[in-house]
Design a protein around this motif. Sequence first.
Motif, PDB file in Angstrom:
ATOM      1  N   THR A 110       0.824  -1.212   0.000  1.00 38.73           N
ATOM      2  CA  THR A 110       0.000   0.000   0.000  1.00 38.73           C
ATOM      3  C   THR A 110       0.853   1.255   0.000  1.00 38.73           C
ATOM      4  N   PHE A 111       1.926   1.289   0.779  1.00 39.15           N
ATOM      5  CA  PHE A 111       2.673   2.532   0.989  1.00 39.15           C
ATOM      6  C   PHE A 111       4.042   2.558   0.317  1.00 39.15           C
ATOM      7  N   VAL A 112       4.616   1.415  -0.034  1.00 40.10           N
ATOM      8  CA  VAL A 112       5.964   1.400  -0.599  1.00 40.10           C
ATOM      9  C   VAL A 112       5.939   1.065  -2.079  1.00 40.10           C
ATOM     10  N   GLU A 113       5.494  -0.120  -2.420  1.00 40.42           N
ATOM     11  CA  GLU A 113       5.478  -0.573  -3.820  1.00 40.42           C
ATOM     12  C   GLU A 113       4.324  -1.556  -3.994  1.00 40.42           C
ATOM     13  N   ASN A 114       3.533  -1.354  -5.016  1.00 40.47           N
ATOM     14  CA  ASN A 114       2.389  -2.231  -5.259  1.00 40.47           C
ATOM     15  C   ASN A 114       2.882  -3.591  -5.738  1.00 40.47           C
ATOM     16  N   LEU A 115       2.552  -4.624  -4.990  1.00 41.01           N
ATOM     17  CA  LEU A 115       3.022  -5.980  -5.296  1.00 41.01           C
ATOM     18  C   LEU A 115       1.987  -6.802  -6.067  1.00 41.01           C
ATOM     19  N   TYR A 116       0.727  -6.382  -6.076  1.00 39.70           N
ATOM     20  CA  TYR A 116      -0.365  -7.044  -6.789  1.00 39.70           C
ATOM     21  C   TYR A 116      -0.615  -8.448  -6.230  1.00 39.70           C
ATOM     22  N   GLN A 117       0.160  -9.454  -6.622  1.00 42.42           N
ATOM     23  CA  GLN A 117      -0.018 -10.811  -6.102  1.00 42.42           C
ATOM     24  C   GLN A 117       0.831 -10.972  -4.842  1.00 42.42           C
ATOM     25  N   LEU A 118       0.172 -11.129  -3.709  1.00 43.27           N
ATOM     26  CA  LEU A 118       0.890 -11.157  -2.432  1.00 43.27           C
ATOM     27  C   LEU A 118       1.277 -12.568  -2.011  1.00 43.27           C
ATOM     28  N   GLY A 119       0.656 -13.588  -2.585  1.00 37.16           N
ATOM     29  CA  GLY A 119       0.956 -14.966  -2.204  1.00 37.16           C
ATOM     30  C   GLY A 119       2.410 -15.351  -2.419  1.00 37.16           C
ATOM     31  N   PRO A 120       2.964 -15.129  -3.622  1.00 38.26           N
ATOM     32  CA  PRO A 120       4.380 -15.468  -3.825  1.00 38.26           C
ATOM     33  C   PRO A 120       5.319 -14.730  -2.885  1.00 38.26           C
ATOM     34  N   TYR A 121       4.979 -13.491  -2.519  1.00 33.69           N
ATOM     35  CA  TYR A 121       5.835 -12.747  -1.588  1.00 33.69           C
ATOM     36  C   TYR A 121       5.735 -13.321  -0.181  1.00 33.69           C
ATOM     37  N   LEU A 122       4.553 -13.821   0.197  1.00 35.18           N
ATOM     38  CA  LEU A 122       4.428 -14.477   1.503  1.00 35.18           C
ATOM     39  C   LEU A 122       5.269 -15.741   1.531  1.00 35.18           C
ATOM     40  N   ASN A 123       5.267 -16.488   0.443  1.00 35.01           N
ATOM     41  CA  ASN A 123       6.076 -17.702   0.368  1.00 35.01           C
ATOM     42  C   ASN A 123       7.568 -17.377   0.462  1.00 35.01           C
ATOM     43  N   GLU A 124       8.003 -16.336  -0.226  1.00 36.71           N
ATOM     44  CA  GLU A 124       9.410 -15.946  -0.160  1.00 36.71           C
ATOM     45  C   GLU A 124       9.782 -15.416   1.221  1.00 36.71           C
ATOM     46  N   THR A 125       8.835 -14.781   1.891  1.00 36.59           N
ATOM     47  CA  THR A 125       9.098 -14.315   3.256  1.00 36.59           C
ATOM     48  C   THR A 125       9.313 -15.492   4.190  1.00 36.59           C
ATOM     49  N   MET A 126       8.488 -16.519   4.070  1.00 36.53           N
ATOM     50  CA  MET A 126       8.676 -17.728   4.872  1.00 36.53           C
ATOM     51  C   MET A 126      10.019 -18.375   4.548  1.00 36.53           C
ATOM     52  N   LEU A 127      10.370 -18.375   3.285  1.00 33.45           N
ATOM     53  CA  LEU A 127      11.657 -18.940   2.885  1.00 33.45           C
ATOM     54  C   LEU A 127      12.814 -18.172   3.517  1.00 33.45           C
ATOM     55  N   TYR A 128      12.696 -16.838   3.554  1.00 32.13           N
ATOM     56  CA  TYR A 128      13.764 -16.025   4.151  1.00 32.13           C
ATOM     57  C   TYR A 128      13.878 -16.303   5.659  1.00 32.13           C
ATOM     58  N   ILE A 129      12.741 -16.383   6.349  1.00 32.03           N
ATOM     59  CA  ILE A 129      12.768 -16.641   7.792  1.00 32.03           C
ATOM     60  C   ILE A 129      13.403 -17.998   8.072  1.00 32.03           C
ATOM     61  N   TRP A 130      13.036 -19.010   7.278  1.00 32.49           N
ATOM     62  CA  TRP A 130      13.623 -20.335   7.476  1.00 32.49           C
ATOM     63  C   TRP A 130      15.125 -20.311   7.220  1.00 32.49           C
ATOM     64  N   SER A 131      15.567 -19.594   6.190  1.00 29.06           N
ATOM     65  CA  SER A 131      16.990 -19.544   5.865  1.00 29.06           C
ATOM     66  C   SER A 131      17.789 -18.829   6.942  1.00 29.06           C
ATOM     67  N   ARG A 132      17.202 -17.834   7.587  1.00 25.85           N
ATOM     68  CA  ARG A 132      17.907 -17.127   8.654  1.00 25.85           C
ATOM     69  C   ARG A 132      17.969 -17.947   9.933  1.00 25.85           C
ATOM     70  N   ARG A 133      16.995 -18.793  10.150  1.00 25.42           N
ATOM     71  CA  ARG A 133      17.006 -19.640  11.333  1.00 25.42           C
ATOM     72  C   ARG A 133      17.795 -20.924  11.126  1.00 25.42           C
ATOM     73  N   ASN A 134      18.070 -21.264   9.873  1.00 28.85           N
ATOM     74  CA  ASN A 134      18.873 -22.446   9.551  1.00 28.85           C
ATOM     75  C   ASN A 134      19.952 -22.057   8.539  1.00 28.85           C
ATOM     76  N   PRO A 135      20.874 -21.184   8.915  1.00 30.10           N
ATOM     77  CA  PRO A 135      21.821 -20.636   7.924  1.00 30.10           C
ATOM     78  C   PRO A 135      22.861 -21.621   7.430  1.00 30.10           C
TER      79      PRO A 135
END
Length: 292
Positions: A110-135
Amino acid sequence: MERIPIDWIMEVPPITRTYLLGVVGFSLLAYTGIVTRTDCYYTSELVFKKHEYYRLVSSFFYYGKISLDLLLTLFMISRYFKALEQTYARSIDFVWCVCLLASALVLYSTFVENLYQLGPYLNETMLYIWSRRNPDVEMTVLGLINFRAVYLPLISIVATRIASNGYQFKWKAEFAAIIVGHLFIYYNDAFPRVHSCESPLRPIWCWFGDAEITNQEIANHEIENQDADEIEDPRQTNNGNEIEAENGNGVADNEHEEINQAALENVEVPNENQQNDAEVVDPNGIRPRRPF
């Protein structure tokens, strides 16, 4: 063979399983033409001005029509969503985590950049969190390139750029998942350790009386694990007692043998000469003189 897919689905935690079924359901709706691609886009104008609030849900569940890319996406969702959900003691806590990340992506779009499809970004966010917890987990690409899991989000961005054949790079959209995931990691994992306090992103029910219940459940879970680890200790103790008893019996037997030996030493044993003298009879009828 018919039970293998059902068993695999039931092994997936409930929240991840529900999300997977929702993604497959929206893909089937898009395949049949009931839902179009434009119905699953998120824009603040359509949601908050034209009151099309269903886009807040459809934008997170739509990943495209049924294809090979969708199967790969389902595999990634089942892997990283499942890995994160299993780290939470209760499913409702993981629901809170997903809602926080989804809300952050909505605000970012809404305020930074319009992403349109949010599902793939949610999946990548989960991937990033997992990678940081299991580096330090070793990863591989087609069995040719080996790397650590901490570099997985960057490699995912590069692979997405190559697959899309697009040379226009919008860093605000490409790094949206990394930014949101990094903020979550900092305030949920690092911030409490640095400042010795509770996480500001913990569930709302943990801010009140339910926090004591949650801590008690976690403590009971740890106690159960300790009890499971110490099941063999009483057996070892009994074995130790048996060994000590055997050792004690051995010591008692040795003492008994020593006492018997001492008693035998105190008994006067007749000399062989004495026995011979007792048997020899003097020809004159006089008993042999005892040697004193």
